[in-house]
Design an enzyme around this catalytic site. Structure first.
Site, PDB file in Angstrom:
ATOM      1  N   ASP A  14       0.809  -1.220   0.000  1.00 35.94           N
ATOM      2  CA  ASP A  14       0.000   0.000   0.000  1.00 35.94           C
ATOM      3  C   ASP A  14       0.840   1.266   0.000  1.00 35.94           C
ATOM      4  OD1 ASP A  14      -2.280  -1.508  -0.086  1.00 35.94           O
ATOM      5  OD2 ASP A  14      -2.669  -1.418   2.066  1.00 35.94           O
ATOM      6  N   ARG A  95       2.433   5.549  17.179  1.00 35.14           N
ATOM      7  CA  ARG A  95       2.061   6.604  16.233  1.00 35.14           C
ATOM      8  C   ARG A  95       2.716   7.954  16.546  1.00 35.14           C
ATOM      9  NH1 ARG A  95       1.618   2.194  13.932  1.00 35.14           N
ATOM     10  NH2 ARG A  95      -0.417   1.444  13.273  1.00 35.14           N
ATOM     11  N   ASP A 124      -6.005   5.122  13.806  1.00 36.73           N
ATOM     12  CA  ASP A 124      -4.670   5.612  13.461  1.00 36.73           C
ATOM     13  C   ASP A 124      -4.685   6.898  12.643  1.00 36.73           C
ATOM     14  OD1 ASP A 124      -3.189   3.783  14.852  1.00 36.73           O
ATOM     15  OD2 ASP A 124      -3.021   2.374  13.204  1.00 36.73           O
ATOM     16  N   SER A 175      -5.209  -8.054   9.340  1.00 39.33           N
ATOM     17  CA  SER A 175      -4.500  -6.783   9.386  1.00 39.33           C
ATOM     18  C   SER A 175      -3.639  -6.822  10.641  1.00 39.33           C
ATOM     19  CB  SER A 175      -5.489  -5.615   9.443  1.00 39.33           C
ATOM     20  OG  SER A 175      -4.796  -4.401   9.649  1.00 39.33           O
TER      21      SER A 175
END
Length: 397
Positions: A14, A95, A124, A175
């Protein structure tokens, strides 16, 4: 001058496709930034070269493992941070660490936009964009998957047409996001919340049902910081890594939960965080020994709010920063050793010792040597229960 976009780059399909996709959609040059927070996998230099091969004008990689452990995981340990009393904030902690490097790269390369690979229904996207807004309020954010409908089918087609050096056929049904503090697994058959997890989804933890010898470990803390394992000095990163191995081998740290996402939906998540759970469990018990009662009671409220702020992407917020000061102050006496038995999927505390201990054997004992003055108890109870007694007289009249 051509506009530049800094892209949070993982090296996968991606984000590799996103390099060319962003260039086509916006006309901008793309600077790829990959941050190692202990997720394992490919060598950073391999990832950097792939980003350049996929069309990035610049590619940066950062080994942030120690930084992540000391500046992000450690505060979570000191705060006993467990979202919804269970989740040790594995992804939520990484993050802001990544955001810090993205904003620094944007400044370095003169970029006005930061891009990430998040969808429009997860947490996220908020964590990235709220963090970027706090550190670089002048920066704009884009998300190709969310903003330009970059589906996986479209990504594969784009990669094949452009002959990008990235595998396009293999797709895990799950995922997965992972770092040194833990691993998160979702989607696939797990989206049916009646389905139980299968052993194949786990990597950080062994099956706790398998018979094996128990592992006893002593974790030493200084002011809330893990500083030694079995008497051997360790960094925070080393403490997490060793407990990942040892607690993971005993199946410690598996979590299967339905959690409340920030965007308003409930999501089934499976986590494995052996080092995080072992360290937080040990830290909680040492606080029980060394932290005064009223401070401990209030800290538990702070811990919940701290965890919610981090989960919601507000790591750089004024409230989170203020609560950090409280957590650090509350940890000033959290020094000592905790002995734990790791076995059968559990981390069980079996011993505590500390020179900062508030446990007084002579006050606690019921045997000879008891220094607690029991003659004062009756008067204390009379006064303590007086307001309830007065109300009861009225209510029962």
């Amino acid at each position: 001058m051509t506009e530049r976009v800094v892209l949070a780059y993982s090296g996968g399909l991606d984000t590799s496709v996103a390099i060319g996709w962003i260039a086509e959609e916006t006309g901008a040059e793309v600077v790829a930034v990959a941050v190692d927070v202990g997720q394992g996998g490919e060598d950073l230099d391999v990832i950097r070269k792939r980003a350049l091969a996929c069309g990035a004008v610049e590619a940066e990689v950062a080994d942030a493992r120690n930084e992540f452990a000391e500046e992000y995981c450690l505060p979570a340990i000191k705060a006993n941070a467990l979202y919804m009393d269970r989740y040790p904030l594995v992804s939520a902690l990484s993050r802001p660490a990544i955001v810090k490097h993205l904003v620094a790269a944007a400044e370095k390369h003169g970029a006005s936009v930061v891009a990430h690979g998040c969808t429009g229904k997860g947490n996220d996207q908020v964590r990235f964009e709220a963090g970027i807004a706090a550190l670089g309020p002048h920066l704009k954010c884009i998300a190709p998957v969310r903003d330009y409908a970059m589906t996986r089918d479209k990504a594969i087609a784009f990669a094949e047409k452009a002959e990008l050096p990235i595998a396009t056929t293999k797709k895990s049904p799950y995922s997965i996001d992972q770092n040194v503090f833990g691993r998160a697994i979702e989607t696939g058959f797990l989206e049916d919340i009646w389905n139980g997890p299968i052993e194949d989804i786990y990597e950080y933890t062994a099956d706790p049902a398998v018979q094996r010898a128990a592992d006893e470990v002593v974790i030493s803390f200084k002011e809330g910081v893990p500083v030694a394992v079995d008497g051997r000095p360790v960094t925070v990163l080393q403490a997490i890594q060793e407990l990942n191995e040892r607690a993971g081998a005993q199946g410690v740290g598996r979590i299967d939960m339905v959690e409340d996402r920030l965007v308003g939906i409930k999501s089934r998540e499976v986590y494995e965080a052996p080092g995080a759970i072992a360290l937080i469990t040990a830290h909680q018990e040492l606080e029980n020994v060394t932290v005064e009662r009223e401070l401990a009671r209030y800290k538990r409220q702070v811990e919940q709010r701290w965890g919610e702020l981090v989960y919601d992407g507000l790591w750089f917020s004024p409230l989170k920063r203020a609560l950090d000061g409280f957590v650090d102050e509350a940890n000033q006496h959290v020094t000592g050793d905790i002995r734990m038995t790791l076995h059968g999927g559990r981390a069980v505390v079996t011993g505590r010792r500390s020179e900062q201990s508030l446990y007084d054997f002579n006050l606690a004992t019921y045997d000879t040597g008891d220094t607690f003055d029991q003659s004062k108890a009756q008067g204390f109870i009379d006064i303590f229960g007086l307001s309830a007694k007065i109300a009861a007289r009225r209510d029962l009249a």
